[in-house]
Design an enzyme around this catalytic site. Structure first.
Site, PDB file in Angstrom:
ATOM      1  N   GLU A 119      75.971  -9.997 -36.736  1.00  0.00           N
ATOM      2  CA  GLU A 119      75.365 -11.227 -37.233  1.00  0.00           C
ATOM      3  C   GLU A 119      75.158 -11.267 -38.749  1.00  0.00           C
ATOM      4  O   GLU A 119      74.027 -11.298 -39.254  1.00  0.00           O
ATOM      5  CB  GLU A 119      74.036 -11.473 -36.513  1.00  0.00           C
ATOM      6  CG  GLU A 119      74.203 -11.671 -35.023  1.00  0.00           C
ATOM      7  CD  GLU A 119      72.941 -12.073 -34.295  1.00  0.00           C
ATOM      8  OE1 GLU A 119      73.057 -12.620 -33.191  1.00  0.00           O
ATOM      9  OE2 GLU A 119      71.839 -11.839 -34.829  1.00  0.00           O
ATOM     10  N   GLU A 178      76.277 -10.990 -26.903  1.00  0.00           N
ATOM     11  CA  GLU A 178      74.846 -11.188 -26.639  1.00  0.00           C
ATOM     12  C   GLU A 178      74.653 -12.559 -26.026  1.00  0.00           C
ATOM     13  O   GLU A 178      75.247 -13.541 -26.464  1.00  0.00           O
ATOM     14  CB  GLU A 178      74.002 -11.109 -27.922  1.00  0.00           C
ATOM     15  CG  GLU A 178      73.875  -9.747 -28.539  1.00  0.00           C
ATOM     16  CD  GLU A 178      72.940  -9.734 -29.762  1.00  0.00           C
ATOM     17  OE1 GLU A 178      72.052 -10.621 -29.848  1.00  0.00           O
ATOM     18  OE2 GLU A 178      73.132  -8.872 -30.624  1.00  0.00           O
TER      19      GLU A 178
END
Length: 470
Positions: A174, A366
């Site tokens: 991320e 995720e």
């Protein structure tokens, strides 16, 4: 890629070899921050800043996973998972971020990888999940271009130690969150509030990915794959009939998604977002000749971290960002954090990635939800809403597969309740409940449901649940 048709029972079958996985990250679960020569990380330091983390929580103990790694591998086997994504703590391997290599840290992850493989669980290893060695931060951290070079050397150390058994590597987790929350808004470590630092950091993280990918692929194993796990948000115009809102959603998508995906896949930084960043942060002179070629060394898969969507409306103010995030829609179900639950947006996101970056495999690295269920009088954790969340999102993945998206696996966030960064310990994402006082693990109803799905390679076509939440 096709999927089996629903059988007589209405089950939705996933392809053979589909990865039924779980996810964790080192700082969120390991604890043992002073064990075996581990160096200090930026999160160790940030957690000690007054008011930085809710309730003054830290990752000092977390889930004690560092000492319970084999026990937790047994737990995964009980869940019938065949894949697990975890991160290596850079400060455990190179306590100063460069130079000396700590053999005890290598030995720990060496044992854990073997534990997973012995149980038929394929490791997906993340090299950077936000725990930068503090020593590197004191030299500028990710604002300093040298950090990307140090990261590549760290990747080479991990390749030499684990590359014979690890095929797939997530280099960076991320980068948008690192740049925005860590360096623009100050909500995550290292707690900076500097717009120019934010975009500089994002660039150096992508550069680090490209450099590390080259190191990882240079190992003896011929099938090594690398990728980034992106925080991807589908964008919905607040008023789809308003051209200004549609344009705002397009720009916000560039800020969150395309700024990262496009350069990694050889398209360079998108022109519209270059203009926005130059207005906000000045000339992007930290992008040097050859950088985009290094970044475009490629991604062998796209890691999709998906939680919810962004609803965007136009903002006519004087700021550099001509959009703002609007409230969600009335009547849409939400998690305990207030995030909208929109599984069909995951399906559409996977199909969009397949269209925009054809031929690149997709991994849902995720996906999960915060629900605060605690053990009931019978000792079980009845979290019906998480079962519904799982079913809806796995059904969305199944639909994307049926429409041709090359999705190879689903990794639920998270295996267990853990330290959730600036929110501390109150958010519970896990399939497994962790009692913070005793570290006792209790598989929730959702964990038992996921175990059945993983064992069968299928989910029900229509979900029926039993016990209500308690």
């Amino acid at each position: 890629m096709s999927t089996d048709r629903p059988g007589p029972t209405g089950a939705l079958h996933f392809p053979p070899g589909f990865r039924w996985g779980t996810s964790t990250s080192a700082y969120q679960v390991e604890g043992a921050v002073d064990a075996d020569g581990r160096g200090e990380s930026i999160w160790d330091r940030f957690c000690r800043s007054p008011g930085a983390v809710e309730h003054g929580d830290t990752g000092d103990v977390a889930c004690d996973h560092y000492r319970r790694a084999e026990e937790d591998a047994d737990l995964m086997a009980r869940l019938h998972t065949n894949a697990h994504r975890f991160s290596i703590a850079w400060p455990r391997i190179m306590p100063e971020g460069r130079g000396n290599v700590e053999q005890r840290g290598l030995a720990h992850y060496d044992r854990f990888i073997d534990c997973l493989l012995e149980r038929g669980i394929e490791p997906l290893v993340t090299l950077y999940h936000w725990d930068l060695p503090q020593t590197l931060q004191e030299s500028g951290g990710w604002r300093n271009r040298d950090t990307a070079e140090h990261f590549a050397r760290y990747a080479a150390v991990c390749r030499d130690a684990f590359g014979d058994r690890v095929r797939d590597w997530v280099t960076v987790n991320e980068p948008w969150i690192v740049g925005v929350l860590g360096h623009q808004l100050g909500l995550h470590a290292p707690g900076e509030k500097d717009v120019r630092a934010s975009v500089t950091v994002m660039h150096h993280l992508l550069l680090a990915h490209g450099l590390a990918a080259g190191e990882l692929r240079s190992g003896a194993r011929g099938d090594t794959r690398t990728g980034i796990a992106y925080s991807l948000f589908p964008h919905t115009p607040d008023n789809a009939g308003d051209p200004a809102d549609r344009e705002a959603a397009r720009h916000s998508d560039g800020y969150v998604n395309r700024w990262f995906l496009d350069p990694v896949h050889g398209r360079g930084y998108p022109d519209d977002m270059r203009r926005h960043w130059e207005k906000a942060a000045g000339a992007l002179d930290f992008v040097r000749d050859g950088d985009l070629d290094t970044i475009a060394a490629g991604s062998d898969f796209i890691g999709v971290n998906y939680y919810t969507r962004r609803i965007v409306r136009a903002d006519q103010g004087d700021g550099p960002w001509p959009w703002r995030v609007a409230e969600g829609r009335p009547g849409v179900p939400r998690t305990d954090l207030g995030w909208e639950i929109v599984p069909h947006d995951l399906r559409d996101l996977l199909l969009r990635l397949h269209t925009d970056y054809p031929g690149v495999p997709l991994l849902v690295t995720e996906n999960g939800a915060i629900y605060g269920n605690e053990p009931a009088a019978d000792g079980a954790v009845h979290d019906r809403r998480r079962i519904e969340f799982l079913h809806g999102h796995l059904k969305a993945v199944h639909e994307a597969l049926a429409l041709g998206a090359p999705v190879e696996g689903y990794y639920h966030w998270s295996l267990m309740d853990n330290f959730e960064w600036a929110m501390g310990y109150w958010p519970r994402f896990g399939l497994v409940h962790v009692d913070r006082a005793t570290q006792r693990r209790t598989v929730k109803d959702s964990g038992h449901w996921y175990a059945r799905a993983a064992a069968d390679g299928a989910i029900p076509g229509v979900l029926t649940t039993g016990e209500p939440d308690r």
